[in-house]
Write an enzyme that holds these catalytic residues in place. Sequence first.
Site, PDB file in Angstrom:
ATOM      1  N   ASP A   1      -8.659 -10.534  10.208  1.00 24.88           N
ATOM      2  CA  ASP A   1      -7.576 -10.437   9.223  1.00 24.88           C
ATOM      3  C   ASP A   1      -7.197 -11.855   8.758  1.00 24.88           C
ATOM      4  O   ASP A   1      -6.642 -12.647   9.528  1.00 24.88           O
ATOM      5  CB  ASP A   1      -6.361  -9.733   9.850  1.00 24.88           C
ATOM      6  CG  ASP A   1      -5.286  -9.463   8.803  1.00 24.88           C
ATOM      7  OD1 ASP A   1      -4.986  -8.287   8.555  1.00 24.88           O
ATOM      8  OD2 ASP A   1      -4.749 -10.434   8.220  1.00 24.88           O
TER       9      ASP A   1
ATOM     10  N   ASP B   1      -3.382 -12.796   9.086  1.00 25.95           N
ATOM     11  CA  ASP B   1      -2.967 -13.026  10.471  1.00 25.95           C
ATOM     12  C   ASP B   1      -3.526 -14.336  11.000  1.00 25.95           C
ATOM     13  O   ASP B   1      -2.846 -15.084  11.705  1.00 25.95           O
ATOM     14  CB  ASP B   1      -3.432 -11.873  11.364  1.00 25.95           C
ATOM     15  CG  ASP B   1      -2.530 -10.649  11.222  1.00 25.95           C
ATOM     16  OD1 ASP B   1      -1.435 -10.781  10.633  1.00 25.95           O
ATOM     17  OD2 ASP B   1      -2.930  -9.564  11.686  1.00 25.95           O
TER      18      ASP B   1
ATOM     19  N   THR C   1      -0.887   7.611  -1.056  1.00 26.58           N
ATOM     20  CA  THR C   1      -2.182   7.495  -1.761  1.00 26.58           C
ATOM     21  C   THR C   1      -3.042   6.368  -1.183  1.00 26.58           C
ATOM     22  O   THR C   1      -4.239   6.312  -1.447  1.00 26.58           O
ATOM     23  CB  THR C   1      -1.956   7.183  -3.249  1.00 26.58           C
ATOM     24  OG1 THR C   1      -1.352   5.881  -3.351  1.00 26.58           O
ATOM     25  CG2 THR C   1      -1.056   8.210  -3.906  1.00 26.58           C
TER      26      THR C   1
ATOM     27  N   ARG D   1       0.841  -1.193   0.000  1.00 33.17           N
ATOM     28  CA  ARG D   1       0.000   0.000   0.000  1.00 33.17           C
ATOM     29  C   ARG D   1       0.875   1.241   0.000  1.00 33.17           C
ATOM     30  O   ARG D   1       1.708   1.411   0.884  1.00 33.17           O
ATOM     31  CB  ARG D   1      -0.894  -0.017   1.249  1.00 33.17           C
ATOM     32  CG  ARG D   1      -2.107   0.882   1.151  1.00 33.17           C
ATOM     33  CD  ARG D   1      -3.067   0.598   2.282  1.00 33.17           C
ATOM     34  NE  ARG D   1      -3.681  -0.714   2.163  1.00 33.17           N
ATOM     35  CZ  ARG D   1      -4.657  -1.017   1.314  1.00 33.17           C
ATOM     36  NH1 ARG D   1      -5.155  -0.091   0.530  1.00 33.17           N
ATOM     37  NH2 ARG D   1      -5.142  -2.234   1.259  1.00 33.17           N
TER      38      ARG D   1
HETATM   39  N1  URA Z   1      -8.616  -8.239   4.623  1.00 36.71           N
HETATM   40  C1  URA Z   1      -8.835  -9.113   5.635  1.00 36.71           C
HETATM   41  O1  URA Z   1      -8.003  -9.974   5.912  1.00 36.71           O
HETATM   42  N2  URA Z   1      -9.972  -9.011   6.346  1.00 36.71           N
HETATM   43  C2  URA Z   1     -10.917  -8.080   6.081  1.00 36.71           C
HETATM   44  O2  URA Z   1     -11.953  -8.066   6.755  1.00 36.71           O
HETATM   45  C3  URA Z   1     -10.677  -7.187   5.026  1.00 36.71           C
HETATM   46  C4  URA Z   1      -9.518  -7.283   4.304  1.00 36.71           C
END
Ligand code: URA
Length: 209
Positions: free
Chosen positions: A200, A203, A108, A104
């Site tokens: 996530d 993770d 921006t 990222r």
């Molecule tokens: N990426 C993820 O791992 N979880 C989300 O909820 C959004 C993007």
Amino acid sequence: MGKVYVFDHPLIQHKLTYIRDKKTGTKEFRELVDEVATLMAFEITRDMPLDDVDVETPVTTAKAKVLSGKKLGIVPILRAGIGMVDGILTLIPAAKVGHIGLYRDPETLQPIEYYVKLPADVEERDFILVDPMLATGGSALVAINALKKRGAKNIKFMCLIAAPEGVEVLQEAHPDVDIYIAALDEKLDDHGYIVPGLGDAGDRLFGTK
Ligand code: URA
């Protein structure tokens, strides 16, 4: 406009529930994602072309079918997409695997490609691009750009959970790309997480924070 297919097979939906559950630990999460990816691969390959063949059974000659041998490529978006690759390869072991890495831009906030490695014969392959989550759609959009820029013509996007916002972005930017999901969730929260989602995905797959 690209179509959206929700795989509502009971086994996929059952396993997705435990993937969502915050009590599910890394090992089980990883196994469940792997299993759901296999089940989704079964559904997504329904339109694989077949050739007619004759086969000698012990009784007589049968008119039968074999896969026509259309070349496939699986491309995970790093890093969470990696969690879906082995499950797909269980059903399509001869598929080649590419990788797309995005970061990222700190100013921006747009995803920028930093790593793209694809099979040499991109133009001859059909691709399944995978990422467990379709949130804002930004990463999928840039990853599809990366594939098309290198000659890919036939791309399917497959994820576990999509937000309506991400689906809209992808359909607008890439109307030729159909989207295959296990669930369409409610919305994105202020941090770009899918609600209710699963947290996530990277993770939870890799046991990081
Ligand atoms: N990426 C993820 O791992 N979880 C989300 O909820 C959004 C993007």
